[in-house]
Design an enzyme around this catalytic site. Structure first.
Site, PDB file in Angstrom:
ATOM      1  N   SER A  65       0.865  -1.170   0.000  1.00 40.53           N
ATOM      2  CA  SER A  65       0.000   0.000   0.000  1.00 40.53           C
ATOM      3  C   SER A  65       0.904   1.223   0.000  1.00 40.53           C
ATOM      4  CB  SER A  65      -0.886   0.010   1.256  1.00 40.53           C
ATOM      5  OG  SER A  65      -1.459   1.290   1.464  1.00 40.53           O
ATOM      6  N   THR A  66       0.374   2.324  -0.499  1.00 35.13           N
ATOM      7  CA  THR A  66       1.127   3.572  -0.334  1.00 35.13           C
ATOM      8  C   THR A  66       1.504   3.780   1.122  1.00 35.13           C
ATOM      9  OG1 THR A  66       0.146   4.716  -2.228  1.00 35.13           O
ATOM     10  CG2 THR A  66       0.925   6.103  -0.418  1.00 35.13           C
ATOM     11  N   ASN A  67       0.638   3.303   2.028  1.00 39.03           N
ATOM     12  CA  ASN A  67       0.795   3.617   3.442  1.00 39.03           C
ATOM     13  C   ASN A  67       1.920   2.857   4.133  1.00 39.03           C
ATOM     14  OD1 ASN A  67      -1.399   5.141   2.804  1.00 39.03           O
ATOM     15  ND2 ASN A  67      -2.875   3.897   3.928  1.00 39.03           N
ATOM     16  N   THR A  85      31.357  38.109  28.591  1.00 33.34           N
ATOM     17  CA  THR A  85      30.043  37.620  29.004  1.00 33.34           C
ATOM     18  C   THR A  85      29.086  38.808  28.960  1.00 33.34           C
ATOM     19  OG1 THR A  85      30.561  38.022  31.343  1.00 33.34           O
ATOM     20  CG2 THR A  85      30.999  35.817  30.490  1.00 33.34           C
ATOM     21  N   SER A 106      28.923  46.464  -1.336  1.00 34.13           N
ATOM     22  CA  SER A 106      27.926  47.523  -1.494  1.00 34.13           C
ATOM     23  C   SER A 106      27.957  48.096  -2.895  1.00 34.13           C
ATOM     24  CB  SER A 106      28.193  48.640  -0.475  1.00 34.13           C
ATOM     25  OG  SER A 106      27.338  49.733  -0.694  1.00 34.13           O
ATOM     26  N   SER A 107      26.788  48.528  -3.334  1.00 29.72           N
ATOM     27  CA  SER A 107      26.694  49.202  -4.629  1.00 29.72           C
ATOM     28  C   SER A 107      26.896  50.704  -4.485  1.00 29.72           C
ATOM     29  CB  SER A 107      25.316  48.938  -5.243  1.00 29.72           C
ATOM     30  OG  SER A 107      24.302  49.482  -4.403  1.00 29.72           O
TER      31      SER A 107
END
Length: 465
Positions: A141-143, A188, A319-320
């Site tokens: 079965s698929t199952n 910390t 960056s452009s």
């Protein structure tokens, strides 16, 4: 017009392209589920797992005398070809689908049946000689087919991810050795704490990954329990006596995996707890890897106005509009993959919760979530190792200067100059912006030689010999 053949199902007749190995059930599924644009073939491990299950089933039915040798041998040969990487392009149903995986199972049945027909000298669609349901799907079965295939594909995916994580772990370990004596300030809550070495910091990354790999492999052991032989709901209806044991035995042989049959097939057919557990461990891996990337981005922040402790390799312009800017794009991409995995864990959780009665209908989305998450995370781990970690460099002089000027240094000197003196040194250092070591020498609390000894990396970072 392209040649077609006529196939029939309970809804009627349909034309199917004459040269394809899939059939009418697959055709309807492609029409019904135009969801992601990614077919089952995008997951080669699942395709191979389906072929392995069908191979084991045919071999078991042959052993039991339920499938004649000629048909059995043709089915076995077709499955072997798929296991070897052929015909994957014929698995065309979308990865996300309704029906609890029925469309995936039928796609596999039709491809295997039609390829077997060709091997027998017939044409695709001549099912009177060998049928997708009556012969390829015999006793199944698929199952039980689909969940078993999902388990196998998941085990394979875990193995690939574990290897990628191991590669990253070794890369961090090599960097830890390289930075073994580079002293820096530990922090910390983002405040100066006590001295350590950059090697200890990178070594911790390696340990974290190693621990998560172990948990991932432990979780994958639960996925080795399968429900093959359960058929529809776990009662084994329409599976012959002896089929279950024979099929599982053949499946172990063809996959090389230590698969075991579930103790209770009714429970195993409806329960997807193993995937919930694995997804949780995968989320753990993602969370901790993302934390590592957060640390790398923070430690490399700058170059002038940030922590500036390490440099990540420059892999592309950042960056452009801002000339000279370089961004931590490799850690950023792993962060994003981690976010995806964390979200997919929610998807797996909801899909598991939504299962009703004797079957969970939502394993396709569980499978897609787990597989894509592991695939992307594995690729991100290798990218981080090869495009970032291996090329990280340290600003050793800057780090040493930070230690010598940090108030946290008094903690290391406290046993040697006393708590009261250490407190006074700390206050004066804060008030005057002078270094701790400089003030200790000025007050004559330690000799220069003694101070030099105490400021050695092995002492500051409490390194074991």
């Amino acid at each position: 017009m392209a040649a077609t053949r006529i196939e029939h199902d309970l809804l009627g007749d349909r034309e199917v392209p004459a040269d394809v190995l899939w059939g009418i059930h697959t055709l309807r599924a492609t029409e019904n589920f135009p969801i992601t644009g990614r077919p089952i073939s995008s997951n080669p491990a699942l395709v191979r797992a389906l072929a392995a299950v069908k191979y084991a089933a045919a071999a078991a039915n042959r052993d039991l005398g339920l499938l004649d040798p000629e048909r059995a041998d043709a089915i076995l040969a077709a499955c072997r070809e798929i296991l070897d990487g052929q015909w994957h392009d014929q698995f065309v149903v979308d990865v996300i689908q309704g029906g609890a995986g029925t469309s995936t199972n039928m796609n596999a049945n039709e491809v295997i049946a039609n390829r077997a027909l060709v091997l027998l000298g017939h044409r695709p669609g001549e099912y009177r000689y060998l049928h997708p349901n009556e012969h390829v799907n015999l006793g199944q079965s698929t199952n039980d087919v689909y969940p078993t295939a999902c388990n196998i594909a998941t085990i394979m995916a875990v193995g690939v991810l574990s290897e990628s994580m191991h590669h990253l772990q070794k890369t961090f370990r090599a960097k830890a050795e390289e930075f073994r004596t580079v002293v820096k300030m530990g922090r910390t809550q983002l405040q100066d704490a006590v001295p350590m070495t950059l090697g200890q910091e990178f070594g911790t990354f390696a340990v974290m990954i190693e621990e998560d790999r172990a948990r991932l492999e432990e979780a994958s052991m639960l996925v080795h329990e399968i429900n093959l032989g359960a058929t529809a709901i776990g009662t084994g209806l329409n599976a012959a006596p002896g089929y279950r044991d024979a099929a599982v035995r053949h499946l172990r042989e063809v996959t090389g995996l230590p698969l075991v049959s579930a103790t209770d097939l009714v429970e195993a057919t409806q329960d997807v707890g193993q995937f919930v557990h694995l997804s949780g461990v995968l989320k753990r891996c993602a969370v901790k890897l993302s934390k590592v990337c957060n640390d790398l981005r923070l430690l490399s922040s700058g170059p002038r106005a940030g922590f500036g402790e390490i440099d990540l390799p420059a892999v592309q312009a950042g960056s452009s509009i801002m000339p000279g800017k370089v961004n931590p794009v490799i850690p950023e991409v792993l962060n994003q993959v981690a976010f995806q995995v964390i979200g997919q864990d929610v998807t797996v959780t909801m899909a598991a919760e939504a299962g009703q009665l004797q079957l969970n209908a939502f394993e396709p989305i569980i499978m897609e979530s787990l597989t894509s998450g592991m695939t992307h995370l594995g690729a991100a781990c290798r990218t981080l190792a090869d495009r970032c970690v291996v090329g990280i460099t340290a600003h050793a002089a800057h780090l040493r200067s930070d230690v010598e000027h940090s108030i946290g240094l008094v903690t290391a000197l406290n046993p040697h100059i006393g708590y009261q003196a250490a407190t006074e040194i700390a206050k004066e250092a804060l008030d005057t912006d002078r270094g701790v070591a400089e003030l200790v020498l000025e007050r004559g609390l330690l000799t220069a030689d003694r101070l030099e000894l105490l400021l050695r990396p092995e002492h500051l970072a409490n390194l074991q010999s």
